[in-house]
Design a protein around this motif. Structure first.
Motif, short mmCIF file in Angstrom:
data_model
loop_
_atom_site.label_atom_id
_atom_site.label_comp_id
_atom_site.label_asym_id
_atom_site.label_seq_id
_atom_site.Cartn_x
_atom_site.Cartn_y
_atom_site.Cartn_z
N UNK A 223 45.13 49.73 39.32
CA UNK A 223 44.93 48.74 38.50
C UNK A 223 43.44 48.48 37.85
N UNK A 224 43.51 47.97 36.86
CA UNK A 224 42.15 47.25 36.37
C UNK A 224 41.51 46.12 37.21
N UNK A 225 40.33 45.85 37.11
CA UNK A 225 39.88 44.53 37.74
C UNK A 225 40.41 43.42 36.81
N UNK A 226 40.36 42.27 37.05
CA UNK A 226 40.74 41.31 36.20
C UNK A 226 39.73 41.14 35.07
N UNK A 227 38.55 41.37 35.46
CA UNK A 227 37.45 41.30 34.35
C UNK A 227 37.57 42.32 33.52
N UNK A 228 38.10 43.63 33.97
CA UNK A 228 38.03 44.42 33.05
C UNK A 228 39.28 44.45 31.89
N UNK A 229 40.40 43.81 32.54
CA UNK A 229 41.63 43.53 31.84
C UNK A 229 41.38 42.69 30.67
N UNK A 230 40.62 41.53 31.08
CA UNK A 230 40.18 40.56 29.99
C UNK A 230 39.44 41.08 28.97
#
Lengths: 345, 345
Positions: free
Chosen positions: A269-276
């Protein structure tokens, strides 16, 4: 040709759960009662059914008497085969003029007795997995009104729940808002929507445009997300939905503790920051003003005393409200929307 | 259930162009002869047809005598209506046992006489717009062999032509390579392929996986691209194709002088450099080693003396070979592939 629109269900509902053995398999029915209880006239259960949706038990004649518009199949059959006992009920309801609504893989029209009864009474057979005809290619044309889209680090991280909870919180705070469903369970809960992952790929952003049409300047469409831009199987659906939704705002959904994609070994999974960041990058194509207004986390896998610290750390890292839609509610995200969009359109 | 595979055509071909009035409307037929002339037994023209594909004129009996496997409809009907004169030929060919191959919007099975003739003779009706059944969700599993995908700044910038030209250049330089078609014209030229934009969006990356299966380590699949990641209508198709193709290499295709998307006013094309960067960013999900090996430009809109300077400037800016597949050929891209992938898998 009439303008293409979304799938629409006729309330009130009779939710059929038959002889389902466990609440897990009745989650569509439970979701409808949880989120749209005011549209539910009753449940139809077979003798001995241990699950109870907490609404009146009705048989078909009683439902007809109560003015029911649709019988919704609120449960999936074990093994995928539709039992004769179900078909008898569907036929009876169709003969009584109720629409039959199903998210089953097999189309309702395949059941001849049910199809004939519906034809004779004028009832509709509504397969919520089947998109409407005539969906156009996405135009990219800017629409009026506001939109907030749930996006995710993976499938099944709480996008539908987050959207429903955010929609309810917006209404509670006095906003004009509509929940826009993009999957079969969401459509049954909302009573309308677009099964976006069943749309032919050329038309997926167009389907998202049809789902959230022009609206009043202060109105918010809260759009259920699908998949993830980081998913090797489903990213195309996610990108088409992002482009067609033209969201002013996104909420990133994630499940705490999940590091690898369910059933896609090797895909982290991507990090939340990368997903944003990635969703903002791609979303700017059709809405240059897109911004992230919150992070919605399913923290149920964490020990109770680690949940709030986890959310606090995410908020510090991103500068955004981080919530668990069940444990903390969506109120902080609503406040962020109020603040960020105070100026109107 | 048999493993899902691509659409496959049976050679040699009889290309029907009927009474087409202008070569522009016979471009599928011209493309088949240009790129796969060795598979073409002849053309079927009606009296007075002014277009000539440059292959023998055959009627159905002569084509049968020549062992033709498929009659390909190599032209689009004016106004979208199929004339009776065409249907008579299709029926005659089907009755003679030839497969009928069409990229028309209406399915061949709708023509009862043609369908009956095919049923009686055992011939197939092949609608190249219709994907095969049973396409899986994309797995993201790494496959053996090499892949190069055409990507674009917009639709209709020369992706199909560039792929065909690169495939031919790779073969000429001694590589093992296969052209993989993703659109109807490409499929008719290649004799097989996957109509990727007609696949339901949940399965689009899976369809790309089916299209370019495991292969020998030194073998290259040259994959026709579709749309653009920057296109508000078609980006979902482009992303699914990118993820499912898992390309080791991309070639960016662009038309010199085009700044706005055809028929999508207000949507500007990305720069070639931005297009490379975004495709590499998204492509890394399923192939972290992805790189760009060249830029393929349609320079026909430029004055003749500006074409080479335009390509030279792009090469200086990006450090990549920049070619016009018609004017300069794809040889520099083949050399770049040889250099970048000298080490094998």
């Amino acid at each position: 040709m009439p303008e293409t629109t979304v799938v629409e269900l006729r309330a009130p509902y009779l939710v059929m759960i038959g002889d389902v053995r466990h609440p897990l398999y009745a989650k569509t029915g439970l979701g409808i009662v949880r989120w749209r209880g005011e549209k539910v006239a009753g449940q139809l259960r077979f003798p001995g059914c241990p699950v109870d949706l907490g609404v009146p038990d009705l048989d078909v004649p009683a439902a007809k008497e109560a003015g029911v518009g649709s019988l919704i199949v609120g449960v999936a059959p074990v093994g995928g085969v539709i039992p004769d006992s179900w078909l008898a009920v569907l036929e009876e309801a169709a003969a009584a003029g109720m629409d039959i609504v199903s998210g089953l893989h097999v189309r309702l029209a395949k059941f001849e007795r049910v199809a004939r009864a519906a034809r004779d009474s004028g009832a509709r057979l509504v397969d919520v997995r089947v998109p409407p005809a005539g969906i156009p290619v996405g135009s990219g044309r800017k629409r009026s009104g506001r939109r907030v889209l749930m996006v995710g680090t993976d499938c099944a991280v709480g996008k539908k729940y987050s959207a429903l909870a955010l929609h309810a919180a917006l209404l509670a705070e006095g906003f004009e808002a509509t929940f826009r469903a993009t999957g079969q369970t969401g459509i049954m809960i909302a009573g309308s929507g677009m099964p976006i992952d069943a749309v032919v790929s050329d038309f997926v952003s167009g389907a998202a445009e049809v789902l959230s049409p022009d609206n009043e300047p202060g109105h918010w469409d809260v759009i259920e997300g699908q998949g993830s831009l980081f998913h090797p199987g489903y990213a195309a659906v996610s990108l088409g939905l992002l482009h067609g939704s033209q969201p002013d705002a996104i909420v990133v959904c994630h499940e705490a503790g999940r590091s690898e994609m369910d059933e896609w070994p090797g895909y982290r999974l991507p990090s939340v920051a990368d997903c944003i960041e990635r969703n903002l990058l791609e979303g700017r194509l059709t809405n240059p003003g897109i911004r992230c207004v919150g992070i919605s986390i399913n923290t149920s896998s964490l020990p109770a005393d680690e949940r709030q610290p986890y959310l606090d750390a995410l908020s510090r890292e991103t500068g955004l409200p981080s919530v668990d839609p069940i444990a903390t509610g969506m109120q902080p995200v609503v406040e962020r929307i109020r603040r960020d969009f105070a100026g109107g359109d």
